[in-house]
Design a protein around this motif. Structure first.
Motif, PDB file in Angstrom:
ATOM      1  N   LYS A  88       0.850  -1.197   0.000  1.00 63.70           N
ATOM      2  CA  LYS A  88       0.000   0.000   0.000  1.00 63.70           C
ATOM      3  C   LYS A  88       0.887   1.248   0.000  1.00 63.70           C
ATOM      4  O   LYS A  88       1.731   1.422   0.870  1.00 63.70           O
ATOM      5  CB  LYS A  88      -0.921   0.026   1.219  1.00 63.70           C
ATOM      6  CG  LYS A  88      -1.876   1.219   1.232  1.00 63.70           C
ATOM      7  CD  LYS A  88      -2.882   1.138   2.359  1.00 63.70           C
ATOM      8  CE  LYS A  88      -2.277   1.450   3.704  1.00 63.70           C
ATOM      9  NZ  LYS A  88      -3.282   1.513   4.789  1.00 63.70           N
ATOM     10  N   GLU A  90       1.154   5.453   0.065  1.00 66.48           N
ATOM     11  CA  GLU A  90       0.487   6.711   0.404  1.00 66.48           C
ATOM     12  C   GLU A  90       1.205   7.835  -0.325  1.00 66.48           C
ATOM     13  O   GLU A  90       2.437   7.879  -0.357  1.00 66.48           O
ATOM     14  CB  GLU A  90       0.513   6.970   1.908  1.00 66.48           C
ATOM     15  CG  GLU A  90      -0.167   8.277   2.298  1.00 66.48           C
ATOM     16  CD  GLU A  90      -0.144   8.556   3.788  1.00 66.48           C
ATOM     17  OE1 GLU A  90      -0.611   9.647   4.182  1.00 66.48           O
ATOM     18  OE2 GLU A  90       0.358   7.699   4.546  1.00 66.48           O
ATOM     19  N   SER A 123      -7.835   4.553  -3.206  1.00 67.54           N
ATOM     20  CA  SER A 123      -8.603   5.067  -2.075  1.00 67.54           C
ATOM     21  C   SER A 123      -8.250   6.529  -1.857  1.00 67.54           C
ATOM     22  O   SER A 123      -7.101   6.942  -2.068  1.00 67.54           O
ATOM     23  CB  SER A 123      -8.294   4.256  -0.812  1.00 67.54           C
ATOM     24  OG  SER A 123      -8.913   4.814   0.328  1.00 67.54           O
ATOM     25  N   GLY A 126      -7.764   6.013   2.536  1.00 67.99           N
ATOM     26  CA  GLY A 126      -6.870   4.948   2.976  1.00 67.99           C
ATOM     27  C   GLY A 126      -7.549   3.796   3.675  1.00 67.99           C
ATOM     28  O   GLY A 126      -6.920   2.763   3.910  1.00 67.99           O
ATOM     29  N   LYS A 127      -8.844   3.947   3.995  1.00 67.87           N
ATOM     30  CA  LYS A 127      -9.555   2.880   4.696  1.00 67.87           C
ATOM     31  C   LYS A 127     -10.381   2.041   3.734  1.00 67.87           C
ATOM     32  O   LYS A 127     -10.394   0.813   3.814  1.00 67.87           O
ATOM     33  CB  LYS A 127     -10.449   3.472   5.783  1.00 67.87           C
ATOM     34  CG  LYS A 127     -11.128   2.414   6.651  1.00 67.87           C
ATOM     35  CD  LYS A 127     -11.906   3.059   7.792  1.00 67.87           C
ATOM     36  CE  LYS A 127     -12.551   1.996   8.681  1.00 67.87           C
ATOM     37  NZ  LYS A 127     -13.334   2.611   9.791  1.00 67.87           N
ATOM     38  N   TYR A 128     -11.082   2.700   2.828  1.00 68.58           N
ATOM     39  CA  TYR A 128     -11.957   2.002   1.890  1.00 68.58           C
ATOM     40  C   TYR A 128     -11.411   2.139   0.473  1.00 68.58           C
ATOM     41  O   TYR A 128     -11.111   3.251   0.025  1.00 68.58           O
ATOM     42  CB  TYR A 128     -13.373   2.570   1.955  1.00 68.58           C
ATOM     43  CG  TYR A 128     -14.003   2.454   3.324  1.00 68.58           C
ATOM     44  CD1 TYR A 128     -14.408   1.220   3.812  1.00 68.58           C
ATOM     45  CD2 TYR A 128     -14.161   3.581   4.127  1.00 68.58           C
ATOM     46  CE1 TYR A 128     -14.979   1.106   5.076  1.00 68.58           C
ATOM     47  CE2 TYR A 128     -14.732   3.482   5.387  1.00 68.58           C
ATOM     48  CZ  TYR A 128     -15.131   2.242   5.859  1.00 68.58           C
ATOM     49  OH  TYR A 128     -15.675   2.130   7.103  1.00 68.58           O
ATOM     50  N   TYR A 129     -11.291   0.998  -0.209  1.00 65.85           N
ATOM     51  CA  TYR A 129     -10.851   0.968  -1.598  1.00 65.85           C
ATOM     52  C   TYR A 129     -12.075   0.617  -2.445  1.00 65.85           C
ATOM     53  O   TYR A 129     -12.482  -0.535  -2.516  1.00 65.85           O
ATOM     54  CB  TYR A 129      -9.723  -0.048  -1.783  1.00 65.85           C
ATOM     55  CG  TYR A 129      -8.425   0.410  -1.143  1.00 65.85           C
ATOM     56  CD1 TYR A 129      -7.421   0.992  -1.911  1.00 65.85           C
ATOM     57  CD2 TYR A 129      -8.223   0.288   0.230  1.00 65.85           C
ATOM     58  CE1 TYR A 129      -6.242   1.435  -1.338  1.00 65.85           C
ATOM     59  CE2 TYR A 129      -7.052   0.735   0.818  1.00 65.85           C
ATOM     60  CZ  TYR A 129      -6.064   1.304   0.029  1.00 65.85           C
ATOM     61  OH  TYR A 129      -4.902   1.746   0.616  1.00 65.85           O
TER      62      TYR A 129
END
Length: 204
Positions: A88, A90, A123, A126-129
């Motif tokens: 992942k 960012e 996303s 960052g929590k839900y894709y």
């Protein structure tokens, strides 16, 4: 830490990546992300390391990189996890992505091959894709053992976080570098998303 050399401006936008730590291979071979500067606890979190250092590993994964004992490859063994490897990323801001480039080892006579498939997910928070992942399937190469850069088109999808899900085609996946082609989006896209999240929370 990201350092800019010789006046070259780094514009990839990656501020951190998170993933499982690499695995050991036999005696004395640790395909760890040894330069990772974030949190280590089996999972690597909120740091940068070998995958974004601008250097690619040699074709022979057992050779050291530039004689400095950094092997240049992060490797994961299929039989130690039996599931895809997730990385992942960012970014500094919400971005529009056109491509990702993944530099992979393909020494198939030693059980290392390029991934069979990559799923790319996006996303904002960052929590839900949300949305369908972009799925790329790689055609197996058991003729040439040279390392190669795999380019995957991302069709201008938008996000601040990008998740890569790498599927095994052999006992090992080894990755040396991951880079993205992207541009910053206008701020109102992020503002619209945050407004929708806040509005939705009023009904719970």
């Amino acid at each position: 830490m990201r350092v800019e050399l010789y006046g070259c401006y780094w514009s990839d936008g990656v501020v951190s990546y998170s993933m499982p730590q690499g695995d050991k291979r036999g005696n004395g071979w640790e395909f760890f992300d040894a330069t990772y500067d974030g949190h280590w606890d089996g999972e690597l979190r909120r740091g940068l390391g070998q995958l974004t250092d601008g250097r690619t590993g040699p074709d022979n994964f057992k050779m050291y990189h530039d004689n400095d004992r950094a092997q240049g490859w992060v490797g994961w063994r299929n039989d130690s996890r039996n599931q895809p490897v997730e990385i992942k990323f960012e970014f500094d801001k919400v971005r529009e992505f056109s491509a990702v480039h993944i530099y992979c080892n393909n020494e198939f006579t030693r059980g290392v091959q390029v991934f069979s498939q990559v799923d790319t997910l996006f996303s904002i928070g960052g929590k839900y894709y949300t949305g369908e992942p972009i799925t790329y399937t790689y055609m197996e190469d058991k003729i040439f053992e040279t390392s190669r850069n795999i380019t995957i088109k991302l069709h201008h999808r938008v996000g601040k976080f990008v998740k890569l899900r790498l599927h095994f085609s052999d006992r090992w996946i080894m990755v040396s570098e991951v880079t993205f082609d992207s541009g910053k989006t206008i701020n109102h896209i992020q503002d619209m998303y945050l407004h929708r999240v806040k509005t939705a929370n009023l009904y719970f």
